[in-house]
Design a protein around this motif. Structure first.
Motif, PDB file in Angstrom:
ATOM      1  N   ILE A 174       1.056  -1.236  -0.005  1.00  0.00           N
ATOM      2  CA  ILE A 174       0.124  -0.024  -0.100  1.00  0.00           C
ATOM      3  C   ILE A 174       0.892   1.351  -0.229  1.00  0.00           C
ATOM      4  O   ILE A 174       0.785   2.259  -0.957  1.00  0.00           O
ATOM      5  N   MET A 182      -1.616  -1.772  -6.880  1.00  0.00           N
ATOM      6  CA  MET A 182      -1.870  -0.253  -6.136  1.00  0.00           C
ATOM      7  C   MET A 182      -1.662   0.813  -6.743  1.00  0.00           C
ATOM      8  O   MET A 182      -2.353   1.633  -6.757  1.00  0.00           O
ATOM      9  N   LEU A 224      -4.225   1.489  -9.500  1.00  0.00           N
ATOM     10  CA  LEU A 224      -5.383   2.079  -8.757  1.00  0.00           C
ATOM     11  C   LEU A 224      -5.125   3.585  -8.343  1.00  0.00           C
ATOM     12  O   LEU A 224      -5.934   4.223  -8.612  1.00  0.00           O
ATOM     13  N   LEU A 279     -10.630   5.626  -3.722  1.00  0.00           N
ATOM     14  CA  LEU A 279      -9.390   4.650  -3.592  1.00  0.00           C
ATOM     15  C   LEU A 279      -9.733   3.446  -2.555  1.00  0.00           C
ATOM     16  O   LEU A 279      -9.438   2.437  -2.681  1.00  0.00           O
ATOM     17  N   SER A 313      -8.831  -0.303  -2.646  1.00  0.00           N
ATOM     18  CA  SER A 313      -7.660  -1.062  -2.104  1.00  0.00           C
ATOM     19  C   SER A 313      -8.234  -2.096  -0.974  1.00  0.00           C
ATOM     20  O   SER A 313      -7.337  -3.039  -0.758  1.00  0.00           O
ATOM     21  N   LEU A 365      -8.268  -4.913  -2.816  1.00  0.00           N
ATOM     22  CA  LEU A 365      -7.027  -5.753  -3.079  1.00  0.00           C
ATOM     23  C   LEU A 365      -6.522  -6.748  -2.145  1.00  0.00           C
ATOM     24  O   LEU A 365      -5.996  -7.508  -2.338  1.00  0.00           O
TER      25      LEU A 365
END
Lengths: 216, 230
Positions: free
Chosen positions: B42, B112, B115, B154, B158, B161
């Motif tokens: 991240i 990431m 994104l 986001l 995330s 993810l």
């Protein structure tokens, strides 16, 4: 880099690559069919079936393909006695996984279409099937195209786990050659090259069509 | 079914010895790898994603090649490259677990970054222009105008993810890490004679365990996405 080794085992990789493409394509085609049917069920809010579809989507999206495959290939035959070969099993597993991804993509595509489209079609006297076939589906497909391409690439990549149920795909071949000849560098090189040959064109074609769609 | 019992669907082995605890422990290994990889991905993904919106063409080109390569290769191929390749080519011994953490961090970072780039470039240009017109500096614009909007776009993706990462870590079985599937294989092998149907019960349990690990996280992402719908 041992080029003689590469030349010798190139045909083996080629055969494995075809297997990857074949299982991948079959799984993806089935996924699209399942996805369209499920998306239509969700869109029309078909009672009971709707519940089943959303349960299926949640289950399939929240578990790994490898676990799904192990359950289908090693687990289910123990209880039902029906033994399927690895090839069929891989395709079924991929379709089970891909169906839910395609369903979500198509559903969001259909939902993005303004209600006025359907209302106008109704006013023109089209029936439910015609509205779906001529009004909603074409628009939904072009809206969900980027998601669709992402799914195709994702599913093609996922076929790499088929080697776990001993399907002789690219991964299996590479692992085999590493194990037998210890030619790690060459085996990995060929593996990467063949996956690029399969996946790069899909990715490039996808972004090309996407640009055309956006313009037109 | 009159003769239905736990053994017929292979669930009896679950209650033998410490089998259930071993399975959960195996899932723990997979979860540990994925959470470590997420924790690395991240911040580094955010950094790379921001770098990708920079004007510098050379930086952007190299980042793009790296990100596209990682994203297009099946994660299993990346695992093989790091696990088998590092021993052979760099003469380094990398354990299966270490290789998995490296690969999933590289992969997670690439995903990431993509994104972040997508979220940043989806902010309309007029937001920057209006901020400039109001006399905000570049730093102020970024922290007070762009960042809050980006985070809303986001956060749900995330979180998703994380579930993708958890699902993908099931692959570590293939490079010999003892995780939940491997534990199941060992239990099935040990009980082959006494409970031949163990494969059904154990793989079903793993299926459910993975679902229980991922589903709540997916639900959270869905909830946030709906709440912050733009």
């Amino acid at each position: 880099m041992n080029w003689a080794f590469i030349a010798k085992y190139l045909p083996m990789y080629e055969k494995a690559a075809w297997l990857t493409v074949k299982t991948g394509t079959a799984g993806i085609v089935l996924s699209v069919i399942i996805g369209i049917i499920c998306a239509a069920i969700l869109y029309y809010r078909v009672p009971i079936l709707r519940r089943l579809v959303s349960t299926y989507v949640e289950i399939s999206r929240n578990t790994p393909l490898l676990v799904q495959l192990f359950f289908i290939y090693y687990g289910i035959p123990k209880v039902t006695g029906i033994k399927t070969d690895a090839f069929t099993c891989g395709i079924v597993g991929l379709a089970f996984l891909g169906g839910s991804y395609m369903c979500e993509t198509f559903r969001s595509g259909i939902e993005a279409i303004e209600p006025i489209q359907e209302e106008s079609a109704k006013a023109l006297g089209l029936n439910k099937f015609q509205i779906m076939r001529y009004v909603l589906l074409p628009q939904a497909l072009s809206i969900s195209f980027p998601g669709f391409v992402a799914n195709v690439i994702f599913l093609m990549k996922e076929t790499s786990v088929f080697s776990a149920i001993s399907l002789m795909d690219l991964m299996f071949t590479a692992k085999d050659l590493i194990g037998v000849f210890y030619k790690t560098k060459e085996s990995l090189f060929l593996l990467v090259v063949f996956y690029l040959i399969i996946l790069l064109p899909i990715s490039l074609l996808g972004s090309f069509i996407e640009r055309r769609l956006r313009r037109g | 079914m009159a003769d239905f019992n736990l053994a017929s669907i292979g669930l009896d082995v679950l209650f033998k010895g410490k089998n259930m605890a071993r399975l959960i422990g195996g899932l723990g290994v997979a979860l540990k790898i994925s959470l470590l990889a997420v924790a690395i991905s991240i911040p580094s993904g955010i950094l790379l994603g921001v770098l990708m919106t920079w004007e510098n063409k050379i930086v952007r080109f190299f980042l793009r090649v790296y990100l596209e390569f990682i994203r297009i290769m099946p994660q299993l191929v990346l695992l093989f490259i790091v696990f088998f390749g590092s021993t052979k080519i760099m003469k380094l011994h990398v354990s299966g677990e270490m290789a998995s953490i490296i690969v999933f961090s590289l992969w997670g970072t690439a995903e990431m970054a993509d994104l972040v780039r997508g979220a940043l470039s989806s902010i309309p240009k007029h937001q920057y222009e209006s901020a400039a017109a109001l006399g905000l500096t570049k730093t102020q614009t970024f922290f007070h105008v762009i960042l809050p909007q980006t985070i809303r776009r986001l956060l749900p993706i995330s979180i998703n993810l994380i579930t993708r990462m958890i699902k993908t870590t099931s692959l570590v079985l293939m490079i010999g890490v003892i995780e939940v599937l491997k534990v199941a294989q060992q239990i099935i092998e040990a009980n082959r004679a006494k409970s031949p149907n163990a494969a059904f019960g154990l793989y079903l349990v793993i299926f459910i365990l993975y679902f229980l690990a991922c589903w709540p996280i997916s639900m959270l992402a869905k909830y946030l996405e709906k709440k912050w719908k733009v």
